[in-house]
Design an enzyme around this catalytic site. Structure first.
Site, PDB file in Angstrom:
ATOM      1  N   HIS A 119      13.560 -16.411  11.753  1.00 18.79           N
ATOM      2  CA  HIS A 119      13.315 -16.467  13.197  1.00 18.79           C
ATOM      3  C   HIS A 119      11.842 -16.453  13.559  1.00 18.79           C
ATOM      4  O   HIS A 119      11.454 -17.051  14.567  1.00 18.79           O
ATOM      5  CB  HIS A 119      13.986 -15.288  13.903  1.00 18.79           C
ATOM      6  CG  HIS A 119      15.475 -15.337  13.850  1.00 18.79           C
ATOM      7  ND1 HIS A 119      16.257 -14.532  14.627  1.00 18.79           N
ATOM      8  CD2 HIS A 119      16.337 -16.076  13.109  1.00 18.79           C
ATOM      9  CE1 HIS A 119      17.536 -14.776  14.380  1.00 18.79           C
ATOM     10  NE2 HIS A 119      17.603 -15.701  13.453  1.00 18.79           N
ATOM     11  N   CYS A 137       0.878  -1.171   0.000  1.00 17.37           N
ATOM     12  CA  CYS A 137       0.000   0.000   0.000  1.00 17.37           C
ATOM     13  C   CYS A 137       0.913   1.219   0.000  1.00 17.37           C
ATOM     14  O   CYS A 137       2.113   1.087  -0.236  1.00 17.37           O
ATOM     15  CB  CYS A 137      -0.988  -0.017   1.169  1.00 17.37           C
ATOM     16  SG  CYS A 137      -0.287   0.145   2.822  1.00 17.37           S
TER      17      CYS A 137
END
Length: 151
Positions: free
Chosen positions: A100, A67
């Site tokens: 992670h 966006c």
């Protein structure tokens, strides 16, 4: 990898440019969840929801939401269970977010980042794999528990 991409009017042109780049990458099948044409009156939650639901359902493995700032797309996408979306600003976070945190949607602000940086962050995101290390699995399970406690 099956990858989805979506953008509102603020990210439409960046999405179209990024699609051209992604088509040059090997092993990536791309699904466009819109916008299919520029419409200055469209709304980011509509497109963030489309890509988020596609990722959450397994229709695509990962997603890209764009966006104007990347903030709205990130907020909206994270409302869908099973989505771990983040607004990313650098290649380290694009890679580390997957390794992670098992990030499955990367969000960009088309009015914030240049085309080349978006390409580099996309490559880092696509090339990264969740580590599966015990500490990362433990932390991811805690995130999933938070999601489940919201029901």
């Amino acid at each position: 990898m099956k990858l989805g991409i979506a953008a509102d009017h603020g990210g439409f042109h960046a999405k179209e440019k990024l699609k051209e780049f992604i088509h040059t990458l090997e092993g990536i099948s791309l699904v466009d969840y819109g916008a299919k044409e520029y419409d200055a009156l469209d709304d980011y939650p509509d497109f963030a929801e489309r890509i988020a639901r596609a990722v959450a359902s397994g229709e695509v493995e990962r997603g890209i939401a764009i966006c104007g700032s990347g903030v709205g797309a990130s907020i909206a996408a994270n409302k869908i269970d099973g989505v771990r979306a983040a607004l990313i600003c650098d290649t380290y976070s694009a890679r580390q977010g997957v390794e992670h945190d098992d990030m499955n949607i990367i969000c960009f602000g088309a009015r914030v980042f240049g085309e080349e940086l978006i390409k580099e962050m996309t490559k880092a995101f696509l090339n990264a794999k969740f580590s599966g290390e015990e500490r990362h699995v433990r932390r991811l399970n805690k995130v999933l528990a938070l999601e489940n406690n919201n029901e």
